[in-house]
Design a protein around this motif. Structure first.
Motif, PDB file in Angstrom:
ATOM      1  N   ARG A  45      32.201  39.353  39.524  1.00  0.00           N
ATOM      2  CA  ARG A  45      31.474  39.089  40.771  1.00  0.00           C
ATOM      3  C   ARG A  45      31.936  37.815  41.448  1.00  0.00           C
ATOM      4  O   ARG A  45      31.922  37.719  42.683  1.00  0.00           O
ATOM      5  CB  ARG A  45      29.977  39.013  40.485  1.00  0.00           C
ATOM      6  CG  ARG A  45      29.371  40.312  40.008  1.00  0.00           C
ATOM      7  CD  ARG A  45      27.874  40.179  39.758  1.00  0.00           C
ATOM      8  NE  ARG A  45      27.172  39.760  40.944  1.00  0.00           N
ATOM      9  CZ  ARG A  45      26.575  38.586  41.083  1.00  0.00           C
ATOM     10  NH1 ARG A  45      26.632  37.702  40.102  1.00  0.00           N
ATOM     11  NH2 ARG A  45      25.942  38.272  42.194  1.00  0.00           N
ATOM     12  N   LYS A  46      32.313  36.802  40.643  1.00  0.00           N
ATOM     13  CA  LYS A  46      32.725  35.545  41.248  1.00  0.00           C
ATOM     14  C   LYS A  46      33.679  34.825  40.314  1.00  0.00           C
ATOM     15  O   LYS A  46      33.350  34.563  39.165  1.00  0.00           O
ATOM     16  CB  LYS A  46      31.509  34.659  41.535  1.00  0.00           C
ATOM     17  CG  LYS A  46      31.850  33.333  42.204  1.00  0.00           C
ATOM     18  CD  LYS A  46      30.599  32.521  42.480  1.00  0.00           C
ATOM     19  CE  LYS A  46      30.941  31.203  43.161  1.00  0.00           C
ATOM     20  NZ  LYS A  46      29.723  30.382  43.418  1.00  0.00           N
ATOM     21  N   ILE A  47      34.850  34.522  40.801  1.00  0.00           N
ATOM     22  CA  ILE A  47      35.843  33.766  40.050  1.00  0.00           C
ATOM     23  C   ILE A  47      36.089  32.453  40.780  1.00  0.00           C
ATOM     24  O   ILE A  47      36.406  32.439  41.962  1.00  0.00           O
ATOM     25  CB  ILE A  47      37.172  34.540  39.916  1.00  0.00           C
ATOM     26  CG1 ILE A  47      36.951  35.860  39.169  1.00  0.00           C
ATOM     27  CG2 ILE A  47      38.214  33.702  39.201  1.00  0.00           C
ATOM     28  CD1 ILE A  47      36.533  35.691  37.739  1.00  0.00           C
ATOM     29  N   ALA A  48      35.926  31.341  40.086  1.00  0.00           N
ATOM     30  CA  ALA A  48      36.199  30.023  40.660  1.00  0.00           C
ATOM     31  C   ALA A  48      37.184  29.306  39.744  1.00  0.00           C
ATOM     32  O   ALA A  48      36.887  29.072  38.582  1.00  0.00           O
ATOM     33  CB  ALA A  48      34.918  29.218  40.810  1.00  0.00           C
ATOM     34  N   PHE A  49      38.355  28.997  40.256  1.00  0.00           N
ATOM     35  CA  PHE A  49      39.393  28.334  39.463  1.00  0.00           C
ATOM     36  C   PHE A  49      40.017  27.273  40.355  1.00  0.00           C
ATOM     37  O   PHE A  49      40.917  27.551  41.139  1.00  0.00           O
ATOM     38  CB  PHE A  49      40.443  29.351  39.005  1.00  0.00           C
ATOM     39  CG  PHE A  49      41.368  28.820  37.947  1.00  0.00           C
ATOM     40  CD1 PHE A  49      41.107  29.052  36.604  1.00  0.00           C
ATOM     41  CD2 PHE A  49      42.496  28.097  38.278  1.00  0.00           C
ATOM     42  CE1 PHE A  49      41.951  28.566  35.627  1.00  0.00           C
ATOM     43  CE2 PHE A  49      43.351  27.601  37.320  1.00  0.00           C
ATOM     44  CZ  PHE A  49      43.080  27.849  35.978  1.00  0.00           C
ATOM     45  N   ASP A  50      39.497  26.054  40.248  1.00  0.00           N
ATOM     46  CA  ASP A  50      39.899  24.989  41.152  1.00  0.00           C
ATOM     47  C   ASP A  50      40.880  24.024  40.496  1.00  0.00           C
ATOM     48  O   ASP A  50      40.948  23.904  39.277  1.00  0.00           O
ATOM     49  CB  ASP A  50      38.674  24.196  41.618  1.00  0.00           C
ATOM     50  CG  ASP A  50      37.680  25.053  42.393  1.00  0.00           C
ATOM     51  OD1 ASP A  50      38.098  26.130  42.866  1.00  0.00           O
ATOM     52  OD2 ASP A  50      36.523  24.645  42.506  1.00  0.00           O
ATOM     53  N   THR A  51      41.633  23.333  41.331  1.00  0.00           N
ATOM     54  CA  THR A  51      42.481  22.230  40.893  1.00  0.00           C
ATOM     55  C   THR A  51      42.007  20.973  41.619  1.00  0.00           C
ATOM     56  O   THR A  51      41.009  20.996  42.350  1.00  0.00           O
ATOM     57  CB  THR A  51      43.949  22.503  41.215  1.00  0.00           C
ATOM     58  OG1 THR A  51      44.142  22.459  42.643  1.00  0.00           O
ATOM     59  CG2 THR A  51      44.402  23.866  40.698  1.00  0.00           C
ATOM     60  N   ALA A  52      42.727  19.884  41.434  1.00  0.00           N
ATOM     61  CA  ALA A  52      42.329  18.638  42.087  1.00  0.00           C
ATOM     62  C   ALA A  52      42.400  18.737  43.606  1.00  0.00           C
ATOM     63  O   ALA A  52      41.667  18.039  44.319  1.00  0.00           O
ATOM     64  CB  ALA A  52      43.203  17.491  41.590  1.00  0.00           C
TER      65      ALA A  52
END
Length: 250
Positions: A21-28
């Motif tokens: 449903r929701k994928i969050a994969f952040d960098t700086a």
């Protein structure tokens, strides 16, 4: 679908649908969001022999195709894509009915986390060059061991108890604070009660204690911080899970 084979044996096959449903994969500097879905299959079998029950199941590996957007410098662009690997899982178990009130069960589960190898996020934004994000994980296939017991307190009320030990799949060389995986012990209690007219209620509580984990890497981070000194620190995790349900038999 389940099929009876003889008087004491059954097999079943099924289809699994996974919805991320929701994928969050952040960098700086980038914020990546998306969702998607994928399909898999499963097969299982069970056999009864007096007070003994035996079971086995296998759930296939699956891939969920994820699409979404990336935000950089206050601007959001579409065309972000990746594939989420969902590991296969094999399980065998045995149950023994000690007496009319008490039953105990034990099982072992093997999860194919090695499929969670390299996560690559591509950015297909026309006219906006953004380099792909490559996250190396190289998780290991691991086992989980579970013990359980049920006690028929009355004809309508059943008490349930459980303990599990789950081995962590994340090696130090690719440690990530995004999940901070570790060995863990799980303790659970539950109750089920028949209300009559086919109605039943279920309730349970689980306490999960992760083994404290420390990372003391000397590797300098590059484009991928996994396993580097960027994640050095002490990690402690506990989880409380509550569940309740209502069912109706027709």
């Amino acid at each position: 679908m389940a099929f009876k084979v003889g008087s004491s044996t059954a097999v079943a096959v099924g289809i699994d649908y996974y919805w991320a449903r929701k994928i969050a994969f952040d960098t700086a500097s980038l914020q990546n969001k998306g969702d998607g879905d994928g399909w898999g299959w499963n097969i299982s079998a069970s056999h009864l022999n007096g007070p003994w029950s035996f079971g086995a199941s296998f759930r296939s590996h699956a891939e969920a195709d994820i699409s979404g957007s990336t935000t950089a410098g206050g601007l959001t662009f579409g065309g972000t894509r990746t594939t989420l690997d969902i590991p296969w899982r094999a399980q065998i178990g045995v149950r023994y009915q000690v007496n009319p009130e008490l039953a105990v069960e034990a099982d072992v589960t093997r999860t194919g986390w090695s499929s969670f190898d390299i996560l690559r996020i591509s950015h297909n934004h026309p006219g906006v060059p953004i380099n792909p994000i490559v996250s190396e994980n190289h998780w290991k296939d691991v086992n989980a061991y579970r013990l359980g017991a049920t006690y028929q307190l009355t004809s309508d009320t059943e008490l349930r108890f459980g303990y599990s030990f789950d081995k962590g799949a994340m090696p130090d060389a690719y440690f990530s604070a995004r999940t901070a995986d570790a060995d863990r012990n799980l303790f659970s209690i539950g109750i089920g009660r028949q209300l009559g007219d086919g109605l039943a209620i279920e309730a349970g509580y689980m306490y999960v204690k992760f083994k404290d984990r420390s990372l003391r890497s000397t590797t300098l981070p590059t484009t991928d911080p996994n396993g580097t000194l960027a994640y050095n620190g002490n990690y402690k995790t506990t989880v409380h899970l509550f569940g309740a349900g209502l069912s109706k038999r027709f």
